[in-house]
Motif scaffolding. Structure first.
Motif, PDB file in Angstrom:
ATOM      1  N   ASN A 155      18.491 -13.780   0.268  1.00  0.00           N
ATOM      2  CA  ASN A 155      19.840 -13.408  -0.172  1.00  0.00           C
ATOM      3  C   ASN A 155      19.853 -12.249  -1.158  1.00  0.00           C
ATOM      4  N   VAL A 156      18.763 -11.484  -1.225  1.00  0.00           N
ATOM      5  CA  VAL A 156      18.697 -10.258  -2.023  1.00  0.00           C
ATOM      6  C   VAL A 156      18.727  -9.071  -1.072  1.00  0.00           C
ATOM      7  N   PHE A 157      19.606  -8.110  -1.338  1.00  0.00           N
ATOM      8  CA  PHE A 157      19.726  -6.945  -0.464  1.00  0.00           C
ATOM      9  C   PHE A 157      18.399  -6.200  -0.372  1.00  0.00           C
ATOM     10  N   ALA A 158      17.945  -5.956   0.869  1.00  0.00           N
ATOM     11  CA  ALA A 158      16.633  -5.349   1.093  1.00  0.00           C
ATOM     12  C   ALA A 158      16.706  -3.996   1.773  1.00  0.00           C
ATOM     13  N   GLY A 159      17.857  -3.600   2.305  1.00  0.00           N
ATOM     14  CA  GLY A 159      17.966  -2.304   2.959  1.00  0.00           C
ATOM     15  C   GLY A 159      19.097  -2.294   3.972  1.00  0.00           C
ATOM     16  N   ILE A 218      14.122   5.224  -0.882  1.00  0.00           N
ATOM     17  CA  ILE A 218      13.653   5.235  -2.264  1.00  0.00           C
ATOM     18  C   ILE A 218      12.332   4.478  -2.328  1.00  0.00           C
ATOM     19  N   ARG A 219      11.307   5.102  -2.895  1.00  0.00           N
ATOM     20  CA  ARG A 219       9.995   4.473  -3.050  1.00  0.00           C
ATOM     21  C   ARG A 219       9.644   4.402  -4.525  1.00  0.00           C
ATOM     22  N   ALA A 220       9.024   3.290  -4.923  1.00  0.00           N
ATOM     23  CA  ALA A 220       8.585   3.118  -6.301  1.00  0.00           C
ATOM     24  C   ALA A 220       7.148   2.621  -6.320  1.00  0.00           C
ATOM     25  N   THR A 221       6.363   3.148  -7.244  1.00  0.00           N
ATOM     26  CA  THR A 221       4.976   2.728  -7.431  1.00  0.00           C
ATOM     27  C   THR A 221       4.757   2.426  -8.907  1.00  0.00           C
ATOM     28  N   ASP A 222       4.147   1.283  -9.221  1.00  0.00           N
ATOM     29  CA  ASP A 222       3.867   0.979 -10.619  1.00  0.00           C
ATOM     30  C   ASP A 222       2.451   1.425 -10.983  1.00  0.00           C
ATOM     31  N   LYS A 223       2.028   1.169 -12.235  1.00  0.00           N
ATOM     32  CA  LYS A 223       0.732   1.672 -12.708  1.00  0.00           C
ATOM     33  C   LYS A 223      -0.451   1.006 -12.011  1.00  0.00           C
ATOM     34  N   ASP A 224      -0.193  -0.165 -11.369  1.00  0.00           N
ATOM     35  CA  ASP A 224      -1.261  -0.866 -10.652  1.00  0.00           C
ATOM     36  C   ASP A 224      -1.334  -0.470  -9.188  1.00  0.00           C
ATOM     37  N   GLY A 225      -0.476   0.459  -8.767  1.00  0.00           N
ATOM     38  CA  GLY A 225      -0.494   0.911  -7.388  1.00  0.00           C
ATOM     39  C   GLY A 225       0.359   0.080  -6.446  1.00  0.00           C
ATOM     40  N   ASN A 226       1.105  -0.899  -6.974  1.00  0.00           N
ATOM     41  CA  ASN A 226       1.999  -1.690  -6.126  1.00  0.00           C
ATOM     42  C   ASN A 226       3.171  -0.824  -5.663  1.00  0.00           C
ATOM     43  N   LEU A 227       3.570  -1.009  -4.420  1.00  0.00           N
ATOM     44  CA  LEU A 227       4.593  -0.165  -3.810  1.00  0.00           C
ATOM     45  C   LEU A 227       5.811  -0.995  -3.412  1.00  0.00           C
ATOM     46  N   ALA A 228       6.983  -0.434  -3.636  1.00  0.00           N
ATOM     47  CA  ALA A 228       8.237  -1.025  -3.157  1.00  0.00           C
ATOM     48  C   ALA A 228       9.111   0.101  -2.636  1.00  0.00           C
ATOM     49  N   PHE A 229       9.931  -0.183  -1.648  1.00  0.00           N
ATOM     50  CA  PHE A 229      10.854   0.835  -1.175  1.00  0.00           C
ATOM     51  C   PHE A 229      12.139   0.200  -0.675  1.00  0.00           C
ATOM     52  N   LEU A 230      13.161   1.028  -0.606  1.00  0.00           N
ATOM     53  CA  LEU A 230      14.502   0.585  -0.219  1.00  0.00           C
ATOM     54  C   LEU A 230      15.137   1.676   0.617  1.00  0.00           C
ATOM     55  N   THR A 278      -2.391 -13.860  -3.029  1.00  0.00           N
ATOM     56  CA  THR A 278      -3.784 -13.410  -2.947  1.00  0.00           C
ATOM     57  C   THR A 278      -4.596 -13.791  -4.183  1.00  0.00           C
ATOM     58  N   GLY A 279      -3.927 -14.342  -5.197  1.00  0.00           N
ATOM     59  CA  GLY A 279      -4.625 -14.703  -6.424  1.00  0.00           C
ATOM     60  C   GLY A 279      -4.308 -16.119  -6.836  1.00  0.00           C
ATOM     61  N   VAL A 280      -4.766 -16.494  -8.036  1.00  0.00           N
ATOM     62  CA  VAL A 280      -4.504 -17.839  -8.549  1.00  0.00           C
ATOM     63  C   VAL A 280      -3.032 -18.017  -8.850  1.00  0.00           C
ATOM     64  N   ALA A 281      -2.428 -16.989  -9.460  1.00  0.00           N
ATOM     65  CA  ALA A 281      -1.000 -17.043  -9.797  1.00  0.00           C
ATOM     66  C   ALA A 281      -0.239 -16.058  -8.919  1.00  0.00           C
ATOM     67  N   PRO A 282       1.053 -16.334  -8.653  1.00  0.00           N
ATOM     68  CA  PRO A 282       1.841 -15.389  -7.870  1.00  0.00           C
ATOM     69  C   PRO A 282       1.883 -14.025  -8.555  1.00  0.00           C
ATOM     70  N   PRO A 283       1.653 -12.926  -7.830  1.00  0.00           N
ATOM     71  CA  PRO A 283       1.671 -11.594  -8.441  1.00  0.00           C
ATOM     72  C   PRO A 283       3.081 -11.204  -8.871  1.00  0.00           C
ATOM     73  N   ASN A 284       3.146 -10.320  -9.840  1.00  0.00           N
ATOM     74  CA  ASN A 284       4.428  -9.806 -10.320  1.00  0.00           C
ATOM     75  C   ASN A 284       4.893  -8.722  -9.352  1.00  0.00           C
ATOM     76  N   ARG A 285       5.467  -9.168  -8.232  1.00  0.00           N
ATOM     77  CA  ARG A 285       5.810  -8.262  -7.139  1.00  0.00           C
ATOM     78  C   ARG A 285       6.862  -7.245  -7.562  1.00  0.00           C
ATOM     79  N   LEU A 286       6.615  -5.992  -7.265  1.00  0.00           N
ATOM     80  CA  LEU A 286       7.552  -4.907  -7.525  1.00  0.00           C
ATOM     81  C   LEU A 286       8.571  -4.833  -6.399  1.00  0.00           C
ATOM     82  N   PHE A 287       9.869  -4.678  -6.734  1.00  0.00           N
ATOM     83  CA  PHE A 287      10.854  -4.498  -5.671  1.00  0.00           C
ATOM     84  C   PHE A 287      12.043  -3.692  -6.159  1.00  0.00           C
ATOM     85  N   LEU A 288      12.744  -3.089  -5.194  1.00  0.00           N
ATOM     86  CA  LEU A 288      13.938  -2.279  -5.414  1.00  0.00           C
ATOM     87  C   LEU A 288      15.111  -2.907  -4.688  1.00  0.00           C
ATOM     88  N   THR A 289      16.289  -2.814  -5.273  1.00  0.00           N
ATOM     89  CA  THR A 289      17.503  -3.256  -4.602  1.00  0.00           C
ATOM     90  C   THR A 289      18.685  -2.467  -5.171  1.00  0.00           C
TER      91      THR A 289
END
Length: 288
Positions: free
Chosen positions: A81-85, A209-221, A132-143
């Motif tokens: 229910n979050v706008f994705a594109g 729109i594309r966004a990249t954080d300092k860890d190389g994670n990518l998000a786009f909208l 992919t890890g022990v804890a859920p990653p801090n996923r980057l996203f755009l909306t």
């Protein structure tokens, strides 16, 4: 007699007032632009997601969603229910790449007409992205709160974008879909930021729109930008001094409707007046 004519003219004026809603006034002196909007029923047929299949697990944080849709409508994709594109339905189908949350993603496609009236929801497709890890990653996203925005050619189109998750600072690129060099933006913290652009010619454009954080994670909208007017034609030009001149198309349909109505009103009023005068003459009444 004058009251009769005036009441007819008033009726015609009220009909035109409520039939045509002015939504744009020209910026040139001495000219007025009107745009008619006719209410219609919302879409009765929704979209159908054909890929990905329901219940699949995807190891990548992105997926291309494809499906069927009523031609000419705007298709918005939602994840949990979050706008994705968004993308325009063309030739009865749509295709759009979106990013996904870690874990469970419920994908739904919704169609909207030009009045932003929604149609029925599509089938729900569940896609899972495993942690992919022990804890859920801090996923980057755009909306964004807007799937589609527009402006006249030569005018600035602005768009608020919401950036969340990931770890700053962020590098953001915006491809406006018109062949110009993408905009590059640096954002220190997550939150809402505004992008802006000027289209030279009318048309419908896919904005990515594309966004990249300092860890190389990518998000786009992906959203839909509209430059008003007939595609391939510009509504702006420049004079000899380099000054931009905006030309506004004037909608003449209301005048075309009003002129026959006004003429018929005067004709009916004139017939009525002649009839009254004849009766008075027959009774030898004062007709002055």
């Amino acid at each position: 007699m004058r009251r009769y004519v005036l009441s007819l003219l008033l009726t015609v004026g009220l009909v035109l007032l409520f039939a045509v809603v002015p939504t744009y006034a020209a910026q040139e002196d001495g000219s007025i632009g009107l745009e008619g909007r006719i209410n219609s029923a919302p879409p009765t047929t929704g979209a159908t997601i054909t890929f990905p299949r329901d219940g699949v697990t995807i190891n990548e944080p992105t997926v291309t969603v494809t499906g069927l849709c009523p031609n000419g409508l705007l298709v918005k994709i939602f994840k949990n229910n979050v706008f994705a594109g968004a993308v325009e339905c063309a030739n009865g189908s749509f295709s759009i790449q979106i990013d996904l949350f870690s874990g469970r993603n419920e994908l739904v496609a919704r169609v909207f007409d030009s009045l932003d009236q929604p149609g029925p929801d599509s089938n729900v497709v569940v896609v899972t992205v495993p942690f992919t890890g022990v804890a859920p990653p801090n996923r980057l996203f755009l909306t964004s709160s807007f799937a589609k925005r527009g402006a006249n050619p030569g005018e600035t189109l602005t768009w608020p974008i919401i950036l969340a998750g990931g770890n700053g600072p962020y590098a953001i690129s915006v491809d406006w879909g018109d062949g110009k060099t993408p905009d590059l933006i640096s954002q220190a913290f997550p939150g809402t930021f505004t992008i802006s652009h000027i289209y030279d010619t009318a048309g419908i454009y896919n904005v990515i729109i594309r966004a990249t954080d300092k860890d190389g994670n990518l998000a786009f909208l992906q959203v839909v930008g509209v430059s008003n007017g007939d595609p391939g034609q510009s509504n702006t030009s420049q004079d000899d001094k380099g000054t931009t001149i905006t030309r506004t198309k004037i909608l003449w349909q209301p005048a075309a409707i009003a002129i026959p109505l006004i003429a018929s009103s005067f004709w009916l009023g004139r017939r009525y007046e002649i009839k009254v005068l004849r009766k008075r003459l027959e009774r030898n009444e004062d007709v002055s």
